[in-house]
Design a protein around this motif. Structure first.
Motif, PDB file in Angstrom:
ATOM      1  N   VAL A 109       0.888  -1.161   0.000  1.00  0.00           N
ATOM      2  CA  VAL A 109       0.000   0.000   0.000  1.00  0.00           C
ATOM      3  C   VAL A 109       0.925   1.210   0.000  1.00  0.00           C
ATOM      4  CG1 VAL A 109      -1.845   1.228   1.189  1.00  0.00           C
ATOM      5  CG2 VAL A 109      -1.749  -1.279   1.292  1.00  0.00           C
ATOM      6  N   ALA A 138      -2.487   4.740  -2.343  1.00  0.00           N
ATOM      7  CA  ALA A 138      -3.435   5.128  -1.309  1.00  0.00           C
ATOM      8  C   ALA A 138      -3.015   6.444  -0.689  1.00  0.00           C
ATOM      9  CB  ALA A 138      -3.513   4.052  -0.242  1.00  0.00           C
ATOM     10  N   CYS A 166      -3.239   7.311   2.818  1.00  0.00           N
ATOM     11  CA  CYS A 166      -3.581   6.751   4.128  1.00  0.00           C
ATOM     12  C   CYS A 166      -3.417   7.779   5.225  1.00  0.00           C
ATOM     13  CB  CYS A 166      -2.680   5.565   4.435  1.00  0.00           C
ATOM     14  SG  CYS A 166      -2.835   4.236   3.244  1.00  0.00           S
ATOM     15  N   LYS A 207      -8.904   5.475   5.273  1.00  0.00           N
ATOM     16  CA  LYS A 207      -8.062   4.963   4.193  1.00  0.00           C
ATOM     17  C   LYS A 207      -8.759   5.293   2.890  1.00  0.00           C
ATOM     18  CE  LYS A 207      -5.416   2.784   7.172  1.00  0.00           C
ATOM     19  NZ  LYS A 207      -5.173   3.692   8.229  1.00  0.00           N
ATOM     20  N   PHE A 223      -8.583   4.650  -1.103  1.00  0.00           N
ATOM     21  CA  PHE A 223      -7.982   3.880  -2.169  1.00  0.00           C
ATOM     22  C   PHE A 223      -8.567   4.309  -3.510  1.00  0.00           C
ATOM     23  CE2 PHE A 223      -7.726   1.231   1.606  1.00  0.00           C
ATOM     24  CZ  PHE A 223      -6.383   0.888   1.603  1.00  0.00           C
TER      25      PHE A 223
END
Length: 186
Positions: free
Chosen positions: A143, A174, A176, A181, A183
């Protein structure tokens, strides 16, 4: 004598890492007996530039002695840095290697520097950890942080260089934060 004051400009206030940086800045300021003002750029490089210019262009009595900032976007604001140094304000860049600092040091008599990690080495360490965890190979989901983040790119390069050939990396981009989160496709 005027009490020394610093501005700490962080990318956002909804990210665990940024929150820890803010807490550390406040604790260090209290320990050293200096004032600190925290500002958050809401992940917007234009807003961050405007916020910093407001401090730089304020009257000399209210200007900070230094600006410590983590850049939001791909650039680390060389023009804003030059304006700060010309106004006698120290300039510290967090988590980014920038090429303009040497020129500022030659031209101005204020502290100018950056503090960063070796992000490629962090990626290589992650590659070695993967090798230890998957000695017979396998797949790993990476990620990866914001696309404009040089640190995220450098970590991915280090990871790719150090991971075993029998480990496949699947990457998703992502943005984050500690609370949400985001995406692609959300």
């Amino acid at each position: 004598m005027k009490k020394l004051r610093f501005v700490v400009s962080l990318t956002t206030d909804d990210n665990d890492y940024q929150q820890e940086q803010a807490t550390s800045a406040v604790e260090a300021a209290a320990r050293l007996g200096v004032d600190v003002e925290l500002v958050y750029a809401e992940n917007d490089s234009v807003l961050q530039s405007q916020q910093l210019l407001k401090f730089i262009q304020s009257n000399s009595e209210s200007r900070p002695g230094g600006i410590i900032f983590e850049p939001v976007g791909a650039t680390a604001m060389p023009q804003v840095a030059r304006a700060a140094a010309a106004a006698g304000i120290g300039w510290v860049v967090l988590n980014r290697d920038v090429e303009y600092l040497a020129d500022l040091r030659r031209s101005f008599k204020v502290p100018v520097f950056s503090i960063t990690s070796d992000h490629e080495e962090i990626g290589r360490i992650q590659g070695k950890q993967i090798a230890a965890l998957l000695p017979t190979g396998g797949s790993v989901l990476l990620v990866q942080g914001p696309a404009e983040s040089l640190a995220a790119k450098q970590r991915a390069m280090g990871l790719q260089a150090a991971k075993p050939a029998n480990v496949q990396i699947k990457t998703i981009k992502a943005n984050c934060t500690g609370s949400t989160k985001s995406f692609p496709g959300d």
